[in-house]
Scaffold this motif. Sequence first.
Motif: not given
Length: 329
Positions: A1-2, A16, A18, A21, A72, A74, A76
Motif C-alpha cells: 500500500m503506498r 495507499f 498495495r 514501490v 511512495c 508502502e 502492511e
Amino acid sequence: MRAGDGEKGNVARGSFRRVLVTASPGGGRGGVWNPARGMASVVLSEAEKVYIVHGIQEDLRVDGRGCEDYRCIEVETDVVSNTSGSARVKLGHTDILVGVKAEMGTPKLENPNEGYLEFFVDCSANATPEFEGRGGEELATEIVNTLYRIFSNESTIDVKSLCINPREHCWVLYVDVLLLECGGNLFDAISIAVKAALFNTRIPKVRVLEDEEGSKEIELSDDPYDCIRLNVENVPCIITLSKIGCRHVVDATLQEEACSLASLLLSVTSRGTITCMKKLGNGSLDPESIFEMMETGKRVGKMLHTSLQKILDKEESLGTTRQKVGFLG
C-alpha cells in the motif's frame, strides 16, 4: 500500500495502494556511517551536491518531488504471526519492521495504576555494512531515546487501560523495531511503522477472580476476538525537515541528507500539534528557519496522519479477506 507519486501535496490526496514501490534515485544500500547525523549517508562529489542544492532552491528534487512531498509509502500490518501486532513500512529504499508483544508484568512503583511500553531497536547488517557487529548501537540508542521521549506524553497512549490489577499486574507492550534497509529519513518511517503496529495490536481481555481466602487469579479469555484495541489517535508521527541551502525539505533521501548540515525532527499529532522537537546535525538553524520548518511540519504531519489512518481503517475493514504481501511479495 503506498501513498504519494510526486504530486504537490501528494500525502493529502494520494492513496495507499498495495503495490510494490518503484525505487526513486535517492536511496539505496551501502551507506557510510555518519556519527554527527546519527544515520547512514553517502559520499557525493561537489558537482552532485551543487546539482541537488540548486534543484531544491527551485522546488525540484532529483526524483521529481517538490520540497514538501514524500516518496511512495508502502504499509502492511499483521505481517508477523507470533506477535500481538506488527507492521512493515517501506519509504523509498527505507524498510522498517515493527512487532509489538503484549506480556503481563508488574506496574512501576511510580505509576501503580498504569501499564507501560518498552522499546528495542535492532539495526540489521543488511541495512548497511556499517551496522555489522556493534556498528549500529549508537543509532539504535538514539532511536530508542527519541521513541521514549515521544511516548512520555500522557495523552499519547492510554496506559491506564493497560493496568489489570493496580500495583500487581499490568500489560507491558514490548515494541521491537528492526531496520531492514536504510534509504534516508529513518525516523519518519519508524514512527509510521510504530503507529501502524500499535493500531494492529490486540491485547487479550482478562478477568481478575478472587476466591474466599482473598487470593486473586487472572483468567485470560479463550476467544481470540475478545480483545482490547489501543486508541492510537494521539500517537504522533515524526516529521523530519532537512535544511538544504536556503530551503528545507521533508523525507530527504540519503543523497539529500549528505547535502544538509542540520535537520529538525518534529513529533506531530493528527491535529497538527507539535509534542517535541529535536535537532540533528552539526549545522545551525536561525529562528526564522525553525519557525518556517515548524509550520511546514504541522501542515505535512496532518496530511500524513490523514492518509495513514485511511489506509489502516481500510485494511482493517477487509479483515481476513485482504491479500498479504509480507516478505515474499
